[in-house]
Design an enzyme around this catalytic site. Structure first.
Site, PDB file in Angstrom:
ATOM      1  N   LYS A  34       0.848  -1.201   0.000  1.00  0.00           N
ATOM      2  CA  LYS A  34       0.000   0.000   0.000  1.00  0.00           C
ATOM      3  C   LYS A  34       0.886   1.253   0.000  1.00  0.00           C
ATOM      4  O   LYS A  34       1.999   1.209  -0.519  1.00  0.00           O
ATOM      5  CB  LYS A  34      -0.959  -0.011   1.196  1.00  0.00           C
ATOM      6  CG  LYS A  34      -1.684  -1.345   1.358  1.00  0.00           C
ATOM      7  CD  LYS A  34      -2.860  -1.250   2.291  1.00  0.00           C
ATOM      8  CE  LYS A  34      -3.369  -2.638   2.606  1.00  0.00           C
ATOM      9  NZ  LYS A  34      -4.737  -2.656   3.065  1.00  0.00           N
ATOM     10  N   GLY A  50      -7.605  -4.981   6.446  1.00  0.00           N
ATOM     11  CA  GLY A  50      -7.025  -4.059   7.418  1.00  0.00           C
ATOM     12  C   GLY A  50      -7.850  -3.911   8.686  1.00  0.00           C
ATOM     13  O   GLY A  50      -7.624  -3.003   9.475  1.00  0.00           O
ATOM     14  N   GLY A 105      -1.656  -7.609   3.021  1.00  0.00           N
ATOM     15  CA  GLY A 105      -1.411  -6.171   3.192  1.00  0.00           C
ATOM     16  C   GLY A 105      -0.497  -5.920   4.368  1.00  0.00           C
ATOM     17  O   GLY A 105       0.721  -6.045   4.292  1.00  0.00           O
TER      18      GLY A 105
HETATM   19  C1  PEP Z   1      -4.777  -5.802   1.127  1.00  0.00           C
HETATM   20  O1  PEP Z   1      -4.264  -4.711   1.191  1.00  0.00           O
HETATM   21  O2  PEP Z   1      -5.047  -6.296   0.023  1.00  0.00           O
HETATM   22  C2  PEP Z   1      -5.057  -6.536   2.357  1.00  0.00           C
HETATM   23  C3  PEP Z   1      -5.621  -7.709   2.277  1.00  0.00           C
HETATM   24  O3  PEP Z   1      -4.722  -5.903   3.536  1.00  0.00           O
HETATM   25  P1  PEP Z   1      -4.640  -6.581   4.996  1.00  0.00           P
HETATM   26  O4  PEP Z   1      -3.872  -7.885   4.848  1.00  0.00           O
HETATM   27  O5  PEP Z   1      -3.913  -5.593   5.822  1.00  0.00           O
HETATM   28  O6  PEP Z   1      -6.023  -6.817   5.444  1.00  0.00           O
END
Ligand code: PEP
Length: 250
Positions: free
Chosen positions: A12, A173, A233
């Protein structure tokens, strides 16, 4: 069909030249990931740094977005051919943060997938429902519409060139994760939808799960029949956690 698992880190909008250094050095030193495909999708500005560190190894790199245009007066945008200049293997399209914060429609996501394919980059197409949609039992309808819009743009002949990522919006997230059974149910549905159009593409299609995957929940998710890896993520920013998750996918 034994599909080789794929684990993709999505950084990200995080990182700095100095923070990335440790992460990339650590990733490039991991020599026990050969049974797996691993990639990291980094902010555009760090593609050069990422390529420099990873080029000699087996971990690939990708972009987090792409312009729907080829070139020209689109200030601030990055085209598919620019990504290809940096030898990226993958490009994320349809991430829920792009859909919700930047109003990206299903059609736009499909166009972006087509642009990536046109320059030889594999699109990782993210689909997923919000909590409200899940509670209203709209999950399958929502993800079908998201998938169909992409197929409409890329054409049936390119179905076999996609990677899909099921990312329930309520799990990204948030610390909430789909249960392995919930993930499997949706992954199986997605594969069935593709199989109706192209059976060979469906059996080789890799469908990643994303949404708060962590070292303590990854194994059960990865063990599901139609889960072919993860889109990670937050946990991809921590070297130990990311490598642990990768090893659980082998
Ligand atoms: C993502 O950004 O695609 C994601 C799944 O984030 P996280 O693993 O932090 O939930």
């Amino acid at each position: 069909m034994n599909r080789k698992q794929l684990v993709v880190g999505n950084w990200k909008m995080n990182g700095s030249l100095s923070d990335n250094e440790a992460l990339l050095v650590g990733l490039s030193a991991a020599d026990d990931l050969s049974g797996l495909d691993v990639s990291v999708c980094v902010p555009y500005l760090y593609l050069a740094q990422t390529r420099e560190h990873l080029a000699a190894g087996n971990i690939s790199w990708g972009g987090q977005n792409v312009s729907e245009h080829d070139a020209g007066a689109y200030t601030g945008e990055i085209s598919g051919s620019m990504l290809a200049d940096f030898e990226v293997s993958f490009g994320l399209v349809g991430h829920s943060e792009r859909r919700s914060f930047y109003a990206e429609t299903n059609e736009l996501v499909g166009i972006k997938a087509r642009k990536l394919l046109s320059v030889g980059i594999t699109p990782i197409v993210c689909v997923g429902e919000t909590l409200k949609q899940r509670e209203a039992e709209e999950t399958f309808g929502i993800i079908s519409a998201q998938l169909e819009a992409v197929i409409e743009q890329i054409g049936l002949e390119n179905l076999g060139r996609l990677v899909l990522a099921y990312e329930p919006v309520w799990a990204i997230g948030t610390g909430l994760t789909a249960s392995p059974e919930q993930a499997q149910e949706v992954h199986e549905y997605l594969r069935e939808q593709v199989a109706l159009l192209d059976e060979a593409a469906a059996s080789s299609l890799r469908i990643l799960y994303g949404g708060s995957v962590k070292p303590d929940n990854a194994e059960k998710l990865f063990r599901q029949a139609d889960v072919d890896g993860g889109l990670i993520g937050g946990a991809s920013l921590n070297l130990i956690d990311f490598l642990t998750i990768c090893r659980l996918a082998i």
